[in-house]
Design an enzyme around this catalytic site. Sequence first.
Site, PDB file in Angstrom:
ATOM      1  CG  HIS A 487      -2.135  -0.820   1.122  1.00 61.27           C
ATOM      2  ND1 HIS A 487      -2.094  -2.190   1.162  1.00 61.27           N
ATOM      3  CD2 HIS A 487      -3.449  -0.486   0.984  1.00 61.27           C
ATOM      4  CE1 HIS A 487      -3.320  -2.671   1.069  1.00 61.27           C
ATOM      5  NE2 HIS A 487      -4.163  -1.659   0.956  1.00 61.27           N
ATOM      6  N   GLY A 489       2.666   4.535   1.148  1.00 59.66           N
ATOM      7  CA  GLY A 489       2.354   5.508   2.190  1.00 59.66           C
ATOM      8  C   GLY A 489       0.963   5.338   2.747  1.00 59.66           C
ATOM      9  CD  GLU A 512      -5.370 -18.249  24.018  1.00 59.76           C
ATOM     10  OE1 GLU A 512      -4.996 -19.207  24.713  1.00 59.76           O
ATOM     11  OE2 GLU A 512      -6.505 -17.757  24.107  1.00 59.76           O
TER      12      GLU A 512
END
Length: 531
Positions: A487, A489, A512
Amino acid sequence: MTAPDLAAAATVIDLASQVVDSGVKALAAAPGGIDTNQVLAYDLAHAASAVAMAKGLLDYGAKGDTEGSIACAFAADAVADLAGKVFGREAEFGIEPGALDGARGFIGTYRAAEFLAGITDPGPRHLDGDFEMVQDTFRRFADQKLAPIAEHIHRTNGDIPEDIIEGLAEMGAFGLSIPAEYGGYGEGGEGEYIGMVVSTEELSRGSLGAGGSLITRPEILARALIAGGTEEQKHEWLPKLAAAEVMNAVAVTEPDFGSDVAGVKVTATPTEGGWLLNGVKTWCTFGARADVLLVLARTDPDRSKGHRGLSMFIVPKDRGDSHGFELVQRAEGGAAGGGKMEGRPIDTIGYRGMHSYEVALEDWFVPAENLIGMDGGLGRGFYYQMAGFENGRLQTAARAIGVMQAAYEAARQYGQDRVVFGSPVGDYQLTKAKLGRMAVVIQASRQFSYVVSKLMAKGEGQAEASMVKAYVCKAAEWVTREAMQIHGGMGYAEEYDVSRYFVDARVLSIFEGADETLCLKVIAKKLVSEA
C-alpha cells in the site's frame, strides 16, 4: 509455469527432517540442555514447526496443480529458512557442512520469482459441504456486521455492539463446543474442531478485536466445566454460555506470572458459604462486559505445592464500564458483602474492542457451589485451565489465518487499483512474488490447522497445536507487514484497514502462550524428550 514435483518435495522435506533431528540430538546432549542453549532450542522449535507443516501439506498438494504448486513453494521456503539457520552453525546442529546441498535445485526452482509470481490465489480449501456452509455463513456475518464497524472500534477504542453478540448467539456460535445435552451444538469428533477453526478464521478476517476472539472465552469456560465440573454445574452454566445469557472472561495471568501459572498468588480463603478472593489479575480480556470471570486462585496456602495448590472458580459480577470499573458486592441470601472488584483498562496498540484489564479483588465472595468440581476440584484448577485452553493455541492460529487473509485480499485489491510509473502496482514482478508467497503461507497455515484439528479430535496433537501457533502467528506479522508495504504511504494511514491488520497481528505471538515460552517450554521440550 513450472509443474509441481511432490516426490521431490517429499525428498527435501525428509532431508530437512534429518537436519532437525540431528539438531535436537545435539541439543539433548549439550551441557545444560534447553535452558543453557535457548537460541538453538528456539531455532529448532521453529524449524521443526515449518517442516511439520510442509510434510502435512503434501496430501493437499496431491489434489491439483495449484495445490501442488503451493505445497512445493512452501516446502522450498521452509527448507531455505532452515538452511539460513544452519549456515555457519553446522557443529551446533551436529551436522556436516553441505547437509542440505541436496535441496539446492528444488529450492532454486520453487523459490524462483517467476514461480511465486505465478501463484495468483491461495487455492481451494477442500472443505466438505457442511464446513463450506459454516464458512459461508460466518463470512457473510463478518462482511455484513463486523467489517463495517471494525475500523470505528479500532480508532475509538470502542466497545463491541450488543447486536454482534446477539447475532453470533442466534447463529449458535457460542455453543460450538458445548454438547447438545447442555444446550449447545457440539457433536464431538473432528467436525467440532474444524468447525471452530473455520468460524474463527472468518470472524477474524472481519475483525480480530470485534469478532475473532468473542467465541473463544465461552469455549474456555465450557471445556473447563466439561473436564471437571459437576453435573449440577454443567447444567447450570453450559446452557447459559451457549445462549450468551452469560458472557465470561478469563482471569489467569497475574502481573508477575504469565505463562508460569504455577506461581499464581491470588488467594481463595474459605469463609461461611464459600470463598473470599484476594489479589490482582491482569490481561483479563473482556473483563468489564463479562457477567462472570473464570478465576484461577490458590486455595492451598502452601506455595511449595505450586500448581497443585490451585483451584478454578466461576466468579459472578455485574457488568462494568469498559473504560474502567469499580464494583462493590451486595450481600444476598446471607452471603458475605462488601467485597470489591476494580478493573483498570490496559490500552493496547491493536486488538481493540474486547478490552483488557488489570482486575484487583478484595474479599470478593464466591459461593461454594462455584468452585469447579466442588471438593473434588480442590487443587485441580491448573488441569481444568489446561483443558479449557486445550484448543486455544489452535484457535489463535485460526485467528492469525483470518487476519492474514484479510491483509492479502486488501493488498491484492490495492495492487490492482493503484497505478505507479504507468502500471498497476500489482503488475510488477516484486508485488506478484510477494502476493504469491502470501498465498502459499496462508493456505499452508490453513491446511495444517485442519490437520491439527483432526489430531486433537482423537486426543492427540498437543505438540502440533503448539507448532501451528508458533509458525502461523509469526507468519502473520510478515504477511500483514508486506500487505502494508504494498500500500506504500497509504498503508501507514489509519484510513486503510491494512494498518489495523498490522498492529492486530502483533499480539498473536504474545497471547495464548508467548512465542518464546511456547518454543522452549513446549515444542523444544517435546522434541528433546523424544530424541
